[in-house]
Design a protein around this motif. Structure first.
Motif: not given
Length: 686
Positions: A70-72, A207-214, A443-448
């Motif tokens: 989920n996006l923060p 959390s940022e790394f999870r989204r950015a790496f994916a 993607i990492g910070i949760g914008v996309i």
């Protein structure tokens, strides 16, 4: 009643948890007294748990599972605009303008560092990449061509460079279009390593790394899956070669203008002050030019003058004369007149390394370290500035605009519009690596979301091929046809991959695979580095070595490995979907040793390995601090004072256990099954 269990120095206070335990006998109705008398003669005290501490209540409460994808919510912690005075509003506007300027500045240096990183990789591994291509006898093996495309693109960090080498070889008849197609597929895989490296820069926040790496590896999985399906199809049917051949034959292409070079117009003035490369050297090595092997890739002379003049030269015999009329001999030597081309150097380049005369490896290593440092620094600052800018209403508007689908009847069109946007942005910036690398921190910070980044990445793949098509139109006459055909092969390969892995939601496997890898890498962050090494270096190098050994060796090793991988995937699918079909032993992986189905033992090994260096460093720091304390008395202003305080506090301090009680003991007492052991015995039993 059994006494409260004690743990070490812990002093439990049962009065906190019980009512009536302070020596007060609770009053009970007569009926209950009579019942108790009938059952036992001993007096019984009713003990009630307070609702706040009721274990049953805690168990019955549903635990809310938070989805890590989920996006923060990026909340605005500052003062609202309506609560600011005039001075505060003006200051806020100037702060916003300053942040925008800083963001554009760091983004500019970020793109420049990517360009210099590509140049550094070419200096380090460019000649090796050219030697990969120079052995044209091994190019007939499509699998070998694929891994060569991967390795060369990883070495030079530029798919356009590897593609241009392939075009030069095809136009020079050193390579056929059929043999070049697997290399183009490999270049498509190799170019996706850049944004994966960029994702590693966000490893600090889990959390940022999870989204950015994916978000970065969704590009990798799309390319790998497309190759795994389309390479055998192409080897069996040659459909890409046939389709592009028909298109080239049906249209009469004419040389046009160069492809638009919008981004490099901005970045080139700065990057050419750092280093300039002669990329023709790699192509010359690939085409077996022996003179190019000793040339340096670092360009020294930027302005040269080439002229032709007639000169008298000696030849071995009259047969080597240009014509009988221009041939004479003096009895000892034979002379003829011939046009001789000579090059005159006029002006040197103006970059940093022009007068250092360092070897290519040294220059490449220096640039590699510096570009990675600048890349990391710019990325960290970009993420921080975006995190401060994208707050409150701004974040809500951007996230809704990017991630919201069209209304119901047209919701399916949203992804295809994102593909067009990704293609258009890549066409503008002239590089899929730049676009996807800039997308990764967002993607990492949760914008996309990952689901929206996936079609944008697919569009980026198409955008880089359209740029190659326009560049092919500007090729000279002898290379025009092959350039256009190879660029079209690249284009239709990506279109085929999109048709395989996007239109039907069930087939969007790259998203699910990237999320799985993101979860693993967030838990075991060292695994991200292992993923890069294994998928982009070890596997291609292994296949390359086995292919050189011959088809029998490749098939003998590859078939069992592929069979085991397929068997594991089928078992994993059955375990997750319908485990009852399988025998009880095969319903999970517990029948295997732990190290074969879990990363936990490997994590312990990696932690010990890295912890060894940390302990050595920590011991050295303690020794230095002790020496410093002995010399200067360790005043508060000393940097070692905090270290010494920590060491003194850490010695001889007993650790107290938290207050606790045994729920099992309470439940047994409620059933009349508990006995009253001594406190020490109870503690030992626990």
């Amino acid at each position: 009643m059994a006494p409260w269990p004690e743990l070490g120095d812990a002093q439990p206070n049962p009065d906190k948890y019980l009512e009536g335990a302070a020596g007060q006998q609770p009053t009970t109705p007569d009926k209950s007294k009579e019942t108790n008398k009938n059952n036992t003669e001993a007096p019984v005290t009713n003990i009630e748990l307070l609702p706040t501490y009721s274990t049953a209540t805690l168990i019955d409460e549903p635990t809310e599972v938070v989805d890590p994808w989920n996006l923060p919510t990026l909340q605005d912690s500052g003062i609202k605009w309506s609560e600011r005075d005039t001075k505060g509003k003006i200051l806020c506007v100037f702060q916003g303008i300053g942040r925008l300027i800083l963001l554009l500045g760091f983004l500019y240096f970020f793109v420049c560092s990517l360009d210099i990183l590509s140049s550094a990789f070419q200096l380090v591994g460019g000649k090796m990449a050219g030697q990969f291509f120079s052995n044209s006898s091994i190019m007939s093996n499509p699998l070998l061509g694929l891994v060569i495309g991967v390795l060369v693109t990883v070495l030079v960090q530029s798919s356009s460079t590897s593609t241009s080498i392939v075009v030069s070889m095809v136009s020079s008849s050193l390579l056929t279009v059929r043999a070049a197609i697997p290399i183009i597929m490999g270049a498509n895989i190799g170019t996706s390593i850049t944004n994966t490296i960029v994702a590693l820069m966000q490893v600090g926040d889990r959390s940022e790394f999870r989204r950015a790496f994916a978000g970065a590896t969704v590009h990798d999985f799309f390319n790998w899956l497309s190759v795994l399906v389309l390479l055998p199809v192409e080897a069996a049917t040659h459909y890409l070669e046939i389709i592009t051949q028909l298109i080239v034959d049906s249209f009469h292409f004419k040389s046009g203008e160069d492809a638009p070079d919008l981004l490099k117009v901005i970045t080139k003035p700065f990057t050419k002050l750092i280093v300039q490369l002669d990329k023709k050297v790699i192509s010359q090595i690939a085409m077996n030019d022996e003179t190019a092997k000793n040339k340096s890739l670092v360009k020294i002379w930027c302005k040269t003058f080439t002229n032709k003049t007639q000169m008298n030269i000696t030849v071995p015999s009259t047969a080597n004369c240009t014509s009988p009329s221009l041939c004479w001999t003096d009895g000892i030597q034979t002379w003829t007149m011939k046009n001789v081309t000579y090059k005159e150097n006029i002006a040197k380049c103006q970059h940093i390394f022009v007068n250092f005369h360092l070897p290519d490896l040294a220059v490449g290593t220096i640039l590699l370290i510096l570009s990675l440092l600048v890349l990391c620094g710019c990325l960290i600052m970009i993420v921080k500035i975006l995190g401060s800018v994208l707050k409150g209403q701004v974040a809500t508007v951007i996230k809704k605009t990017i991630n919201t689908d069209f209304p119901f009847p047209f919701a399916w069109l949203t992804g295809y519009l994102a593909i067009l946007v990704g293609a258009g942005m890549t066409f503008i910036v002239q590089s899929s690596s730049v676009f996807t690398s800039a997308l990764t921190p967002l993607i990492g910070i949760g914008v996309i979301t990952i689901e929206r980044a996936y079609p944008l990445t697919l569009g980026s793949n198409i955008g880089t091929t359209t740029t190659a098509i326009l560049a092919a139109l500007a090729s000279p006459g002898n290379a025009l046809r092959s350039s256009i055909q190879i660029a079209l092969c690249h284009f239709f390969f990506n279109i085929s991959g999109i048709l395989l892995w996007y239109p039907i939601p069930f087939t969007r496997l790259p998203i699910r695979m990237a999320k799985g890898l993101g979860n693993i890498s967030a838990k075991y962050r060292w695994f991200a580095v292992f993923y890069l090494i294994i998928f982009f270096f070890l596997i291609p190098l292994t296949v390359f070595g086995l292919s050189l050994a011959g088809w029998p060796v490749l098939v003998g090793v590859g078939v069992p490995v592929v069979f085991i991988i397929i068997l594991v995937l089928c078992l994993r699918l059955l375990q997750s979907r319908c485990p009852r079909v399988l025998p009880k032993k095969l319903q999970n992986w517990n029948f295997l040793p732990l190290w074969m189905h879990s990363l936990k033992p490997w994590d312990a090994v990696v932690s010990k390995f890295t912890g060894f260096f940390q302990m050595r460093c920590c011991c050295c720091c303690r020794v230095c601090c002790r020496v410093c304390c002995l010399l200067c008395g360790c005043p508060k202003c000393c940097r070692c004072s905090k270290c010494c305080e920590d060491l003194e506090e850490g010695q001889g301090v007993p650790v107290k256990a938290a207050e606790t009680f045994d729920n099992i003991t309470i439940s047994r007492e409620a059933q009349g099954e508990a006995h009253a052991p001594d406190s020490k015995t109870e503690c030992t039993a626990l």
